[in-house]
Enzyme design. Structure first.
Site, PDB file in Angstrom:
ATOM      1  N   LYS A  13       0.829  -1.214   0.000  1.00 59.11           N
ATOM      2  CA  LYS A  13       0.000   0.000   0.000  1.00 59.11           C
ATOM      3  C   LYS A  13       0.859   1.258   0.000  1.00 59.11           C
ATOM      4  CE  LYS A  13      -2.262  -0.939   3.818  1.00 59.11           C
ATOM      5  NZ  LYS A  13      -1.779  -2.272   4.192  1.00 59.11           N
ATOM      6  N   ARG A  88      -9.971   0.273   8.153  1.00 62.90           N
ATOM      7  CA  ARG A  88      -9.528  -1.090   8.416  1.00 62.90           C
ATOM      8  C   ARG A  88     -10.581  -1.893   9.160  1.00 62.90           C
ATOM      9  NH1 ARG A  88      -3.459   0.148   8.392  1.00 62.90           N
ATOM     10  NH2 ARG A  88      -2.540  -1.893   8.625  1.00 62.90           N
ATOM     11  N   ARG A 122      11.689  -5.809   5.422  1.00 59.12           N
ATOM     12  CA  ARG A 122      11.465  -4.410   5.020  1.00 59.12           C
ATOM     13  C   ARG A 122      12.357  -3.452   5.802  1.00 59.12           C
ATOM     14  NH1 ARG A 122       5.478  -1.963   5.131  1.00 59.12           N
ATOM     15  NH2 ARG A 122       5.562  -2.381   7.367  1.00 59.12           N
ATOM     16  N   ARG A 153      11.164  -1.227  11.164  1.00 57.24           N
ATOM     17  CA  ARG A 153      10.053  -0.890  12.056  1.00 57.24           C
ATOM     18  C   ARG A 153       9.945  -1.916  13.166  1.00 57.24           C
ATOM     19  NH1 ARG A 153       4.811   0.434   8.422  1.00 57.24           N
ATOM     20  NH2 ARG A 153       3.888  -0.919  10.000  1.00 57.24           N
ATOM     21  N   ARG A 164      -0.671  -9.047  13.086  1.00 55.89           N
ATOM     22  CA  ARG A 164      -1.227  -8.084  12.112  1.00 55.89           C
ATOM     23  C   ARG A 164      -1.964  -8.804  10.989  1.00 55.89           C
ATOM     24  NH1 ARG A 164       4.218  -5.287  10.889  1.00 55.89           N
ATOM     25  NH2 ARG A 164       3.159  -4.129   9.240  1.00 55.89           N
TER      26      ARG A 164
HETATM   27  P1  ADP Z   1       0.821  -2.056   7.662  1.00 57.11           P
HETATM   28  O1  ADP Z   1      -0.247  -1.871   6.635  1.00 57.11           O
HETATM   29  O2  ADP Z   1       2.102  -2.543   7.092  1.00 57.11           O
HETATM   30  O3  ADP Z   1       0.371  -2.863   8.852  1.00 57.11           O
HETATM   31  P2  ADP Z   1       0.571   0.706   8.685  1.00 57.11           P
HETATM   32  O4  ADP Z   1       1.711   1.651   8.757  1.00 57.11           O
HETATM   33  O5  ADP Z   1      -0.549   1.018   7.778  1.00 57.11           O
HETATM   34  O6  ADP Z   1       1.268  -0.677   8.295  1.00 57.11           O
HETATM   35  O7  ADP Z   1      -0.026   0.468  10.153  1.00 57.11           O
HETATM   36  C1  ADP Z   1       0.787   0.183  11.264  1.00 57.11           C
HETATM   37  C2  ADP Z   1      -0.071  -0.023  12.506  1.00 57.11           C
HETATM   38  O8  ADP Z   1      -0.777   1.188  12.817  1.00 57.11           O
HETATM   39  C3  ADP Z   1      -1.172  -1.073  12.385  1.00 57.11           C
HETATM   40  O9  ADP Z   1      -0.693  -2.384  12.654  1.00 57.11           O
HETATM   41  C4  ADP Z   1      -2.175  -0.591  13.432  1.00 57.11           C
HETATM   42  O10 ADP Z   1      -1.773  -0.949  14.729  1.00 57.11           O
HETATM   43  C5  ADP Z   1      -2.085   0.923  13.308  1.00 57.11           C
HETATM   44  N1  ADP Z   1      -3.101   1.443  12.342  1.00 57.11           N
HETATM   45  C6  ADP Z   1      -2.866   1.968  11.124  1.00 57.11           C
HETATM   46  N2  ADP Z   1      -4.019   2.320  10.501  1.00 57.11           N
HETATM   47  C7  ADP Z   1      -5.025   1.958  11.355  1.00 57.11           C
HETATM   48  C8  ADP Z   1      -6.435   2.027  11.296  1.00 57.11           C
HETATM   49  N3  ADP Z   1      -7.094   2.512  10.218  1.00 57.11           N
HETATM   50  N4  ADP Z   1      -7.149   1.571  12.365  1.00 57.11           N
HETATM   51  C9  ADP Z   1      -6.535   1.082  13.450  1.00 57.11           C
HETATM   52  N5  ADP Z   1      -5.195   0.977  13.566  1.00 57.11           N
HETATM   53  C10 ADP Z   1      -4.434   1.407  12.544  1.00 57.11           C
END
Ligand code: ADP
Ligand code: ZN
Length: 210
Positions: A13, A88, A122, A153, A164
């Site tokens: 993404k 999400r 990554r 990360r 996740r």
């Molecule tokens: P990835 O898609 O690789 O998991 P992100 O950077 O999008 O990485 O998200 C990292 C973390 O941030 C998620 O695992 C979650 O804990 C939190 N997060 C991100 N976006 C949301 C969301 N829309 N709702 C709830 N938690 C979120």
């Protein structure tokens, strides 16, 4: 253009989003990036977010929705936006439908067996956020875009990645159905290269823009 990116962690993404926003001049709104920025600055939101992110869980909807709602009212979103990592959950999708008109949902579909390796290998630029994979870095430790230092990360370790992925299956994957019913889904195969994924998406976006 009001666009959403949907896909499992590691689907690509962020990589796709950075290409889209360069080409179509849209603000890139990544809830993950917003949370990481808050964690770095030790804000109250950052403190809450960290306790969930470190465990591979979702930050509660109330917190997340409020951040996005505030962000979408800013001037730069007037002519469209690119949401990356939001919504999400069902509740987030419903909250979004109340405040804005989503035009297109790009669903990056990736073979699940690839995701663990992608995420654990990554590396991310601490300055511009660009993502790399160790297999393509040839030992480099800095960003080829801006020269920033690359880091891993904290949530990109096997245990947290597994949680996740479980959270994605339980809470986020149902959104594919949600947006399919609205006729807004565009599926793209994310198991190929970033360049290939972007090409397919650009075709779709160019048609939409006309
Ligand atoms: P990835 O898609 O690789 O998991 P992100 O950077 O999008 O990485 O998200 C990292 C973390 O941030 C998620 O695992 C979650 O804990 C939190 N997060 C991100 N976006 C949301 C969301 N829309 N709702 C709830 N938690 C979120
Ligand atoms: Zn960089």
């Amino acid at each position: 253009m009001n666009i959403i990116l949907l896909g499992a962690p590691g689907a690509g993404k962020g990589t796709l989003a950075s290409k889209i926003v360069d080409e179509y001049k849209l603000p890139h709104i990544s809830t993950g990036d917003i949370f990481r920025e808050n964690i770095k600055n030790q804000t109250p939101i950052g403190v809450v977010a960290k306790s969930y992110i470190d465990k591979g869980q979702l930050v509660p909807d109330e917190v997340t929705c409020q951040i996005v709602e505030e962000r979408l009212t800013r001037e730069d979103c007037k002519n469209g936006y690119m949401l990356d990592g939001f919504p999400r959950t069902n509740a987030q999708a419903e909250a979004l439908d109340k405040i804005t008109n989503v035009e297109l949902v790009i669903n990056i579909d990736v073979d699940f067996s690839l995701l663990m390796g992608r995420l654990c290998g990554r590396r991310v630029c601490k300055d511009c956020g660009e993502s790399y994979h160790i297999t393509r870095l040839n030992g480099a430790t800095t960003c080829s875009r801006c020269g920033g230092e690359l880091y891993q990360r904290k949530d990109d370790n096997p245990e947290t990645v597994q949680s996740r992925l479980d959270v994605y299956n339980a809470q986020t994957a149902p959104l594919i159905e949600y947006y399919t019913k609205q006729g807004k889904i565009f599926n793209v195969n994310g198991s190929t290269t970033p360049e290939d994924v972007f090409e397919k998406v650009a075709e779709k976006l160019n048609a939409l823009r006309k």
